[in-house]
Motif scaffolding. Structure first.
Motif, PDB file in Angstrom:
ATOM      1  N   ILE A 197      -5.752 -88.465 -31.335  1.00 58.34           N
ATOM      2  CA  ILE A 197      -7.042 -88.579 -30.659  1.00 58.34           C
ATOM      3  C   ILE A 197      -6.885 -88.038 -29.246  1.00 58.34           C
ATOM      4  O   ILE A 197      -5.981 -88.454 -28.510  1.00 58.34           O
ATOM      5  CB  ILE A 197      -7.506 -90.054 -30.579  1.00 58.34           C
ATOM      6  CG1 ILE A 197      -7.531 -90.705 -31.955  1.00 58.34           C
ATOM      7  CG2 ILE A 197      -8.839 -90.159 -29.851  1.00 58.34           C
ATOM      8  CD1 ILE A 197      -8.650 -90.270 -32.836  1.00 58.34           C
ATOM      9  N   THR A 198      -7.758 -87.083 -28.843  1.00 59.42           N
ATOM     10  CA  THR A 198      -7.695 -86.510 -27.501  1.00 59.42           C
ATOM     11  C   THR A 198      -9.068 -86.605 -26.847  1.00 59.42           C
ATOM     12  O   THR A 198     -10.093 -86.604 -27.523  1.00 59.42           O
ATOM     13  CB  THR A 198      -7.231 -85.036 -27.529  1.00 59.42           C
ATOM     14  OG1 THR A 198      -8.152 -84.267 -28.315  1.00 59.42           O
ATOM     15  CG2 THR A 198      -5.830 -84.916 -28.128  1.00 59.42           C
ATOM     16  N   LEU A 199      -9.083 -86.682 -25.538  1.00 57.01           N
ATOM     17  CA  LEU A 199     -10.304 -86.783 -24.754  1.00 57.01           C
ATOM     18  C   LEU A 199     -10.496 -85.484 -23.979  1.00 57.01           C
ATOM     19  O   LEU A 199      -9.533 -84.928 -23.450  1.00 57.01           O
ATOM     20  CB  LEU A 199     -10.188 -87.961 -23.781  1.00 57.01           C
ATOM     21  CG  LEU A 199     -11.373 -88.206 -22.860  1.00 57.01           C
ATOM     22  CD1 LEU A 199     -12.579 -88.685 -23.652  1.00 57.01           C
ATOM     23  CD2 LEU A 199     -11.002 -89.219 -21.798  1.00 57.01           C
ATOM     24  N   HIS A 200     -11.738 -84.995 -23.903  1.00 56.89           N
ATOM     25  CA  HIS A 200     -12.027 -83.726 -23.231  1.00 56.89           C
ATOM     26  C   HIS A 200     -13.241 -83.877 -22.324  1.00 56.89           C
ATOM     27  O   HIS A 200     -14.228 -84.501 -22.706  1.00 56.89           O
ATOM     28  CB  HIS A 200     -12.302 -82.624 -24.260  1.00 56.89           C
ATOM     29  CG  HIS A 200     -11.172 -82.410 -25.198  1.00 56.89           C
ATOM     30  ND1 HIS A 200     -10.218 -81.448 -25.014  1.00 56.89           N
ATOM     31  CD2 HIS A 200     -10.817 -83.074 -26.322  1.00 56.89           C
ATOM     32  CE1 HIS A 200      -9.340 -81.501 -25.989  1.00 56.89           C
ATOM     33  NE2 HIS A 200      -9.676 -82.496 -26.807  1.00 56.89           N
ATOM     34  N   GLU A 201     -13.193 -83.285 -21.159  1.00 55.92           N
ATOM     35  CA  GLU A 201     -14.326 -83.272 -20.234  1.00 55.92           C
ATOM     36  C   GLU A 201     -15.402 -82.290 -20.706  1.00 55.92           C
ATOM     37  O   GLU A 201     -16.570 -82.445 -20.366  1.00 55.92           O
ATOM     38  CB  GLU A 201     -13.860 -82.882 -18.824  1.00 55.92           C
ATOM     39  CG  GLU A 201     -12.939 -83.910 -18.191  1.00 55.92           C
ATOM     40  CD  GLU A 201     -13.692 -85.149 -17.732  1.00 55.92           C
ATOM     41  OE1 GLU A 201     -14.847 -85.016 -17.279  1.00 55.92           O
ATOM     42  OE2 GLU A 201     -13.119 -86.246 -17.827  1.00 55.92           O
ATOM     43  N   HIS A 202     -15.006 -81.263 -21.429  1.00 64.47           N
ATOM     44  CA  HIS A 202     -15.923 -80.264 -21.976  1.00 64.47           C
ATOM     45  C   HIS A 202     -15.651 -80.159 -23.476  1.00 64.47           C
ATOM     46  O   HIS A 202     -14.518 -80.324 -23.912  1.00 64.47           O
ATOM     47  CB  HIS A 202     -15.723 -78.901 -21.307  1.00 64.47           C
ATOM     48  CG  HIS A 202     -15.903 -78.959 -19.821  1.00 64.47           C
ATOM     49  ND1 HIS A 202     -17.138 -78.981 -19.237  1.00 64.47           N
ATOM     50  CD2 HIS A 202     -15.011 -79.026 -18.815  1.00 64.47           C
ATOM     51  CE1 HIS A 202     -17.000 -79.051 -17.924  1.00 64.47           C
ATOM     52  NE2 HIS A 202     -15.712 -79.077 -17.642  1.00 64.47           N
ATOM     53  N   VAL A 203     -16.674 -79.843 -24.242  1.00 62.25           N
ATOM     54  CA  VAL A 203     -16.511 -79.738 -25.690  1.00 62.25           C
ATOM     55  C   VAL A 203     -15.933 -78.362 -26.024  1.00 62.25           C
ATOM     56  O   VAL A 203     -16.595 -77.347 -25.793  1.00 62.25           O
ATOM     57  CB  VAL A 203     -17.858 -79.938 -26.413  1.00 62.25           C
ATOM     58  CG1 VAL A 203     -17.672 -79.823 -27.916  1.00 62.25           C
ATOM     59  CG2 VAL A 203     -18.476 -81.270 -26.030  1.00 62.25           C
ATOM     60  N   PRO A 204     -14.702 -78.323 -26.542  1.00 61.40           N
ATOM     61  CA  PRO A 204     -14.130 -77.030 -26.944  1.00 61.40           C
ATOM     62  C   PRO A 204     -14.970 -76.390 -28.057  1.00 61.40           C
ATOM     63  O   PRO A 204     -15.518 -77.092 -28.914  1.00 61.40           O
ATOM     64  CB  PRO A 204     -12.735 -77.394 -27.458  1.00 61.40           C
ATOM     65  CG  PRO A 204     -12.430 -78.742 -26.884  1.00 61.40           C
ATOM     66  CD  PRO A 204     -13.769 -79.427 -26.750  1.00 61.40           C
ATOM     67  N   ALA A 205     -15.082 -75.065 -28.028  1.00 60.89           N
ATOM     68  CA  ALA A 205     -15.907 -74.354 -29.012  1.00 60.89           C
ATOM     69  C   ALA A 205     -15.470 -74.667 -30.441  1.00 60.89           C
ATOM     70  O   ALA A 205     -16.320 -74.854 -31.322  1.00 60.89           O
ATOM     71  CB  ALA A 205     -15.865 -72.855 -28.747  1.00 60.89           C
TER      72      ALA A 205
END
Length: 141
Positions: free
Chosen positions: A6-14
């Motif tokens: 499970i990873t958290l991202h500030e922007h949604v990768p394409a």
């Protein structure tokens, strides 16, 4: 197979947006037996440059019209342009067979504009800044 990380991202990768959207669309298509989703944009463009000045965009899916975002710069408000854009958006929804439309706005944005054009509030959730809320509206097409 090991458990997924499970990873958290500030922007949604394409690739993530594509995987999630395509997976959900396949699931919906299997359950409903049809695929009628289509994007929709009604834009106000500068006649000289073609630059997009504002407008509305959303989509139709499963007989519903979703108005996701609508913006006009202040200099273009109060001239009937918003009404014309909204009417064109709704008319295209009808042409696509949509029976209802939904949107949400914020209490400091334009709920009165939508209500003046036949939209009805069916839900409200408080949000920041204090004293404001998100309003969920619908309209029979």
């Amino acid at each position: 197979m090991t458990s997924p990380e499970i990873t958290l991202h500030e922007h949604v990768p394409a690739d993530a947006a594509s995987a999630i959207e395509n997976g959900l669309n396949r699931y919906n298509d299997e359950i409903t037996g049809y695929n009628d989703r289509q994007p929709l944009a009604v834009l106000a463009r500068d006649p000289a440059s073609g630059e997009v000045l504002g407008g509305a965009y959303g989509r139709s899916s499963l007989g519903l019209l979703f108005l996701d975002l609508f913006h006009l710069p202040e200099s273009l408000r109060g001239q009937g342009l918003g009404r014309r854009i909204l009417a064109a958006f709704e008319e295209e929804g009808r042409r696509r067979g949509c029976k209802h439309a939904v949107l949400y706005t914020i209490s400091f944005q334009a709920p009165g504009f939508y209500q003046k054009h036949g939209w009805q509030v069916f839900g409200e959730i408080p949000c920041d800044p204090p004293g404001h809320s998100r309003l969920f509206l619908r309209k029979a097409l």
